[in-house]
Design an enzyme around this catalytic site. Structure first.
Site, PDB file in Angstrom:
ATOM      1  N   GLY A  15      -1.090  15.801  -8.886  1.00  0.00           N
ATOM      2  CA  GLY A  15      -0.942  14.841  -9.986  1.00  0.00           C
ATOM      3  C   GLY A  15      -1.705  13.558  -9.688  1.00  0.00           C
ATOM      4  N   ARG A  76      -4.959  21.340  -9.754  1.00  0.00           N
ATOM      5  CA  ARG A  76      -4.059  22.148  -8.929  1.00  0.00           C
ATOM      6  C   ARG A  76      -4.782  23.487  -8.768  1.00  0.00           C
ATOM      7  NH1 ARG A  76       0.186  19.210 -12.030  1.00  0.00           N
ATOM      8  NH2 ARG A  76       1.082  17.770 -10.509  1.00  0.00           N
ATOM      9  N   ASP A 107       2.534  15.911  -1.237  1.00  0.00           N
ATOM     10  CA  ASP A 107       2.841  16.801  -0.109  1.00  0.00           C
ATOM     11  C   ASP A 107       2.158  18.166  -0.233  1.00  0.00           C
ATOM     12  OD1 ASP A 107       4.472  17.465  -2.201  1.00  0.00           O
ATOM     13  OD2 ASP A 107       6.325  17.532  -1.034  1.00  0.00           O
ATOM     14  N   THR A 129       0.824   9.646  -4.900  1.00  0.00           N
ATOM     15  CA  THR A 129       1.761  10.267  -5.844  1.00  0.00           C
ATOM     16  C   THR A 129       2.680   9.197  -6.412  1.00  0.00           C
ATOM     17  OG1 THR A 129       3.688  11.715  -6.067  1.00  0.00           O
ATOM     18  CG2 THR A 129       3.202  10.996  -3.847  1.00  0.00           C
ATOM     19  N   ASP A 131       5.545   9.736  -7.248  1.00  0.00           N
ATOM     20  CA  ASP A 131       6.925  10.161  -6.974  1.00  0.00           C
ATOM     21  C   ASP A 131       7.595   9.497  -5.763  1.00  0.00           C
ATOM     22  OD1 ASP A 131       6.820  11.847  -9.131  1.00  0.00           O
ATOM     23  OD2 ASP A 131       6.392  13.647  -7.970  1.00  0.00           O
ATOM     24  N   ASP A 133       7.766  10.473  -2.807  1.00  0.00           N
ATOM     25  CA  ASP A 133       8.617  11.472  -2.152  1.00  0.00           C
ATOM     26  C   ASP A 133       8.030  11.988  -0.832  1.00  0.00           C
ATOM     27  OD1 ASP A 133       6.519  12.766  -3.386  1.00  0.00           O
ATOM     28  OD2 ASP A 133       7.716  14.426  -4.147  1.00  0.00           O
ATOM     29  N   ARG A 175      10.099  15.475 -11.045  1.00  0.00           N
ATOM     30  CA  ARG A 175      10.660  16.824 -11.170  1.00  0.00           C
ATOM     31  C   ARG A 175      11.657  17.081 -10.041  1.00  0.00           C
ATOM     32  NH1 ARG A 175       6.000  20.415 -11.148  1.00  0.00           N
ATOM     33  NH2 ARG A 175       5.536  19.638 -13.228  1.00  0.00           N
TER      34      ARG A 175
HETATM   35  P1  ADP Z   1       0.876  17.263  -4.896  1.00  0.00           P
HETATM   36  O1  ADP Z   1      -0.227  17.181  -3.907  1.00  0.00           O
HETATM   37  O2  ADP Z   1       0.834  16.162  -5.915  1.00  0.00           O
HETATM   38  O3  ADP Z   1       2.216  17.489  -4.252  1.00  0.00           O
HETATM   39  P2  ADP Z   1       0.792  20.083  -5.647  1.00  0.00           P
HETATM   40  O4  ADP Z   1       2.061  20.445  -4.959  1.00  0.00           O
HETATM   41  O5  ADP Z   1       0.550  20.611  -7.020  1.00  0.00           O
HETATM   42  O6  ADP Z   1       0.581  18.525  -5.832  1.00  0.00           O
HETATM   43  O7  ADP Z   1      -0.406  20.532  -4.689  1.00  0.00           O
HETATM   44  C1  ADP Z   1      -1.736  20.251  -5.026  1.00  0.00           C
HETATM   45  C2  ADP Z   1      -2.628  21.330  -4.514  1.00  0.00           C
HETATM   46  O8  ADP Z   1      -2.562  21.390  -3.091  1.00  0.00           O
HETATM   47  C3  ADP Z   1      -2.297  22.749  -4.940  1.00  0.00           C
HETATM   48  O9  ADP Z   1      -2.739  23.051  -6.243  1.00  0.00           O
HETATM   49  C4  ADP Z   1      -3.039  23.560  -3.900  1.00  0.00           C
HETATM   50  O10 ADP Z   1      -4.422  23.573  -4.182  1.00  0.00           O
HETATM   51  C5  ADP Z   1      -2.812  22.720  -2.649  1.00  0.00           C
HETATM   52  N1  ADP Z   1      -1.645  23.245  -1.920  1.00  0.00           N
HETATM   53  C6  ADP Z   1      -0.338  23.090  -2.199  1.00  0.00           C
HETATM   54  N2  ADP Z   1       0.438  23.769  -1.327  1.00  0.00           N
HETATM   55  C7  ADP Z   1      -0.415  24.384  -0.465  1.00  0.00           C
HETATM   56  C8  ADP Z   1      -0.246  25.263   0.658  1.00  0.00           C
HETATM   57  N3  ADP Z   1       0.975  25.637   1.063  1.00  0.00           N
HETATM   58  N4  ADP Z   1      -1.362  25.675   1.292  1.00  0.00           N
HETATM   59  C9  ADP Z   1      -2.590  25.310   0.889  1.00  0.00           C
HETATM   60  N5  ADP Z   1      -2.812  24.504  -0.164  1.00  0.00           N
HETATM   61  C10 ADP Z   1      -1.749  24.045  -0.847  1.00  0.00           C
HETATM   62  O1  F6P Z   2       3.948  14.598  -8.916  1.00  0.00           O
HETATM   63  C1  F6P Z   2       3.753  13.702  -9.949  1.00  0.00           C
HETATM   64  C2  F6P Z   2       4.370  14.195 -11.228  1.00  0.00           C
HETATM   65  O2  F6P Z   2       4.089  13.267 -12.242  1.00  0.00           O
HETATM   66  C3  F6P Z   2       5.864  14.493 -11.177  1.00  0.00           C
HETATM   67  O3  F6P Z   2       6.670  13.350 -11.315  1.00  0.00           O
HETATM   68  C4  F6P Z   2       5.998  15.429 -12.327  1.00  0.00           C
HETATM   69  O4  F6P Z   2       7.116  16.236 -12.175  1.00  0.00           O
HETATM   70  C5  F6P Z   2       4.751  16.231 -12.278  1.00  0.00           C
HETATM   71  O5  F6P Z   2       3.786  15.431 -11.611  1.00  0.00           O
HETATM   72  C6  F6P Z   2       4.268  16.610 -13.644  1.00  0.00           C
HETATM   73  O6  F6P Z   2       3.080  17.295 -13.529  1.00  0.00           O
HETATM   74  P1  F6P Z   2       2.181  17.758 -14.756  1.00  0.00           P
HETATM   75  O7  F6P Z   2       0.981  16.887 -14.726  1.00  0.00           O
HETATM   76  O8  F6P Z   2       1.838  19.149 -14.449  1.00  0.00           O
HETATM   77  O9  F6P Z   2       2.972  17.579 -15.999  1.00  0.00           O
END
Ligand code: ADP
Ligand code: F6P
Length: 324
Positions: A15, A76, A107, A129, A131, A133, A175
């Site tokens: 995000g 993503r 994360d 982020t 969040d 978190d 979320r």
């Molecule tokens: P955020 O970084 O905001 O927490 P996501 O959880 O959607 O967002 O993760 C972003 C991207 O990081 C994912 O779409 C993927 O490309 C990569 N990613 C997430 N988890 C893993 C994992 N366990 N191993 C490798 N890449 C990951």
């Molecule tokens: O991680 C940031 C965040 O805005 C969360 O607060 C929310 O749950 C999620 O991303 C929403 O993601 P999307 O862009 O897929 O609606």
């Protein structure tokens, strides 16, 4: 012996968050200041796999410090969770001469950075982020702007809620994490907050609280509901039926992710961006930059991902005490 870094890649992932541009600007300019080449990677890990990679000069990051979103775009990329694609990504880095990557994201993105460092590419994570978190840091890029955006919007809803003597359920982002809801709960003086980490789904308690507050002269009742609990519209209908108090739901949504970053987000993101470059230049890898007790520090990514951030019990209690 630590690997010498000549070319640094930077990407944003997951995000978006206000302040990501300030971080990109800092990475590019600090790297150039340190005599390194910088490559901008578009669309997170998806763009890396598609070789959407271009060299960045100081002027490429002109006029972006004040802008929300990310000029590198974000994505993503589910396939990046598979080893086959992580190996491919590391090969692409080597093909472009990238020996260190700075990943700005949450994360999930850090897990990707961890995998890249296992494939021999030095990586540094910057917590980007809204969040808040990530446990190793008291600050994440974008939270300050997002919470201020939400707070200002909730103030506006509150005006009309008071005029009409209504109950308002306002849904904020988060979320899995309730930090925006918690901060707005305190900052907006909400009567109730529903956090994914805390809510027991006891709607009768909310109903009783609304009725009790009405008796003591409250003209509105603001419930801040985190996205992870959701269902604000149906909740409003049930609460109106049970209390007899007109109830409306407002979902703030993605407006919380956009907008010009606050001073804090611009300044902290800039310092963190520069620090990430310094860490790579010092031969570090698999680290995350964080902020704790007034200091910018770096942590091992494995350690950072091994901890789960808890909601401050005291902040939560204070929020409830002040909502009487
Ligand atoms: P955020 O970084 O905001 O927490 P996501 O959880 O959607 O967002 O993760 C972003 C991207 O990081 C994912 O779409 C993927 O490309 C990569 N990613 C997430 N988890 C893993 C994992 N366990 N191993 C490798 N890449 C990951
Ligand atoms: O991680 C940031 C965040 O805005 C969360 O607060 C929310 O749950 C999620 O991303 C929403 O993601 P999307 O862009 O897929 O609606």
């Amino acid at each position: 012996m630590s690997k010498e870094i000549n070319t640094i890649g930077v990407l944003t992932s997951g995000g978006d968050a206000p302040g990501m541009n300030a971080a990109i600007r800092a990475v590019v300019r600090q790297a150039i200041y340190c005599g390194k080449r910088v490559m901008g990677i578009k669309r997170g890990y998806a763009g890396l796999l598609q070789e959407e990679i271009e060299e960045m000069q100081a002027r490429h990051v002109s006029d972006i410090i004040q802008r929300g979103g990310t000029i590198l775009q974000t994505a993503r990329c589910l396939e990046f969770k598979e080893e086959e694609y992580q190996i491919k990504a590391a090969d692409i880095c080597r093909k472009f001469g990238i020996d260190g990557i700075i990943v700005i994201g949450g994360d999930g993105s850090f897990r990707g950075a961890q995998r890249l460092s296992e494939q021999g590419i030095n990586t540094i994570g910057l917590p980007g982020t809204i969040d808040l978190d990530i446990d190793c840091t008291e600050y994440t890029i974008g939270f300050d702007t997002a919470v201020n955006t939400a707070m200002e919007a909730i103030d506006k809803v509150r005006d009309t809620s008071t005029s009409h003597e209504r109950c308002s359920i306002i849904e904020v982002m988060g979320r899995d994490a309730g930090y925006i809801a918690l901060w707005c709960g305190i900052g907006n003086g909400a009567e109730d907050i529903l956090l994914p980490e805390k809510y027991d789904y006891d709607e009768q308690k909310l109903v009783n609280h609304i009725i009790q507050n009405r008796k003591t002269g409250k003209k509105h009742h603001i419930i801040i509901n985190a996205e992870g609990i959701g269902h604000s519209t149906s909740m409003a209908k049930r609460i109106e039926a049970a209390t007899g108090v007109e109830t409306r739901a407002t979902i703030l949504g993605h407006m919380q992710r956009g907008g010009s970053p606050t001073a804090k987000d611009r300044v902290y993101a800039s310092i963190m961006g520069a620090m990430a470059v310094d860490l790579l230049c010092a031969g570090k890898s698999n680290r995350v930059v964080g902020y704790r007790n007034g200091e910018f520090l770096d942590f091992d990514i494995d350690e950072a991902l091994g901890m789960t951030k808890q909601i401050s019990e005291y902040m939560y209690e204070v929020c409830l005490h002040l909502g009487i």
